[in-house]
Design a protein around this motif. Structure first.
Motif, PDB file in Angstrom:
ATOM      1  N   UNK A 173       0.859  -1.182   0.000  1.00  0.00           N
ATOM      2  CA  UNK A 173       0.000   0.000   0.000  1.00  0.00           C
ATOM      3  C   UNK A 173       0.893   1.229   0.000  1.00  0.00           C
ATOM      4  N   UNK A 174       0.303   2.348  -0.349  1.00  0.00           N
ATOM      5  CA  UNK A 174       1.051   3.599  -0.307  1.00  0.00           C
ATOM      6  C   UNK A 174       0.551   4.407   0.871  1.00  0.00           C
ATOM      7  N   UNK A 175       1.415   5.235   1.412  1.00  0.00           N
ATOM      8  CA  UNK A 175       0.998   6.054   2.545  1.00  0.00           C
ATOM      9  C   UNK A 175       0.035   7.134   2.067  1.00  0.00           C
ATOM     10  N   UNK A 176      -0.801   7.588   2.949  1.00  0.00           N
ATOM     11  CA  UNK A 176      -1.806   8.597   2.618  1.00  0.00           C
ATOM     12  C   UNK A 176      -1.173   9.929   2.252  1.00  0.00           C
ATOM     13  N   UNK A 216      -6.023   8.383  -7.927  1.00  0.00           N
ATOM     14  CA  UNK A 216      -6.617   7.225  -8.574  1.00  0.00           C
ATOM     15  C   UNK A 216      -7.250   7.668  -9.885  1.00  0.00           C
ATOM     16  N   UNK A 217      -7.058   6.908 -10.921  1.00  0.00           N
ATOM     17  CA  UNK A 217      -7.666   7.235 -12.213  1.00  0.00           C
ATOM     18  C   UNK A 217      -8.591   6.094 -12.606  1.00  0.00           C
ATOM     19  N   UNK A 267      -9.755   1.980  -2.402  1.00  0.00           N
ATOM     20  CA  UNK A 267      -8.306   1.908  -2.264  1.00  0.00           C
ATOM     21  C   UNK A 267      -7.809   0.823  -3.206  1.00  0.00           C
ATOM     22  N   UNK A 268      -6.750   1.104  -3.900  1.00  0.00           N
ATOM     23  CA  UNK A 268      -6.152   0.116  -4.781  1.00  0.00           C
ATOM     24  C   UNK A 268      -4.865  -0.360  -4.126  1.00  0.00           C
TER      25      UNK A 268
END
Length: 113
Positions: free
Chosen positions: A7-10, A16-17, A64-65
Motif C-alpha cells: 500500500x502507499x501512505x496517505x 486514482x484514475x 483503495x487500490x
C-alpha cells in the motif's frame, strides 16, 4: 503460499484514475459507469452532472487500490519423475538409434533434409 500487500501512505498517495463509460439515455439523461466496476454508476441530465455524482460516490466509498504479491510455492514439474528413468536400460541406445533413423527417413520423404 506467502502473500504481501503493498500500500502507499496517505501523505504521498497517487491520484486514482478510472476509465468511465458515458452513455446517453433515451430519456435525454446520461449515465456514467466506472469500467470494470459496475457498482460505481451514476446518472444525471448532463455528462458533467453524471460525472460529478460519480465522483461523489467514489469519494464517499473511499476506494483503495492495493497491489498483491503472491509467492507461488515451487512444485516439481510433473514430468520430472520420468526424467532419466531409462538411463540404465540396455536397450535405450538402440531405441534412440531407431528414432534417429525414422526421423531421417521422414525428412528424406518430405524433402526437408
Amino acid at each position: 503460499m506467502n502473500l504481501t500487500v503493498k500500500t502507499t501512505s496517505q501523505t504521498n498517495a497517487p491520484k486514482l484514475t478510472y476509465d468511465v463509460l458515458i452513455e446517453n439515455q433515451q430519456n435525454g439523461g446520461v449515465t456514467a459507469t466506472v469500467v470494470g466496476l459496475p457498482d460505481f454508476k451514476s446518472s444525471g441530465m448532463t455528462k458533467e452532472e453524471a460525472l460529478e455524482k460519480l465522483i461523489q460516490i467514489l469519494q464517499e466509498r473511499e476506494p483503495e487500490i492495493v497491489t498483491l504479491e503472491i509467492e507461488v510455492t515451487q512444485t516439481e514439474h510433473p514430468w520430472m519423475k520420468f526424467a532419466g528413468m531409462h538411463k540404465d536400460n540396455p536397450l535405450f541406445a538402440e531405441v534412440l538409434e531407431y528414432i534417429e533413423t525414422e526421423r531421417s527417413q521422414m525428412d528424406l520423404e518430405n524433402g526437408t533434409e
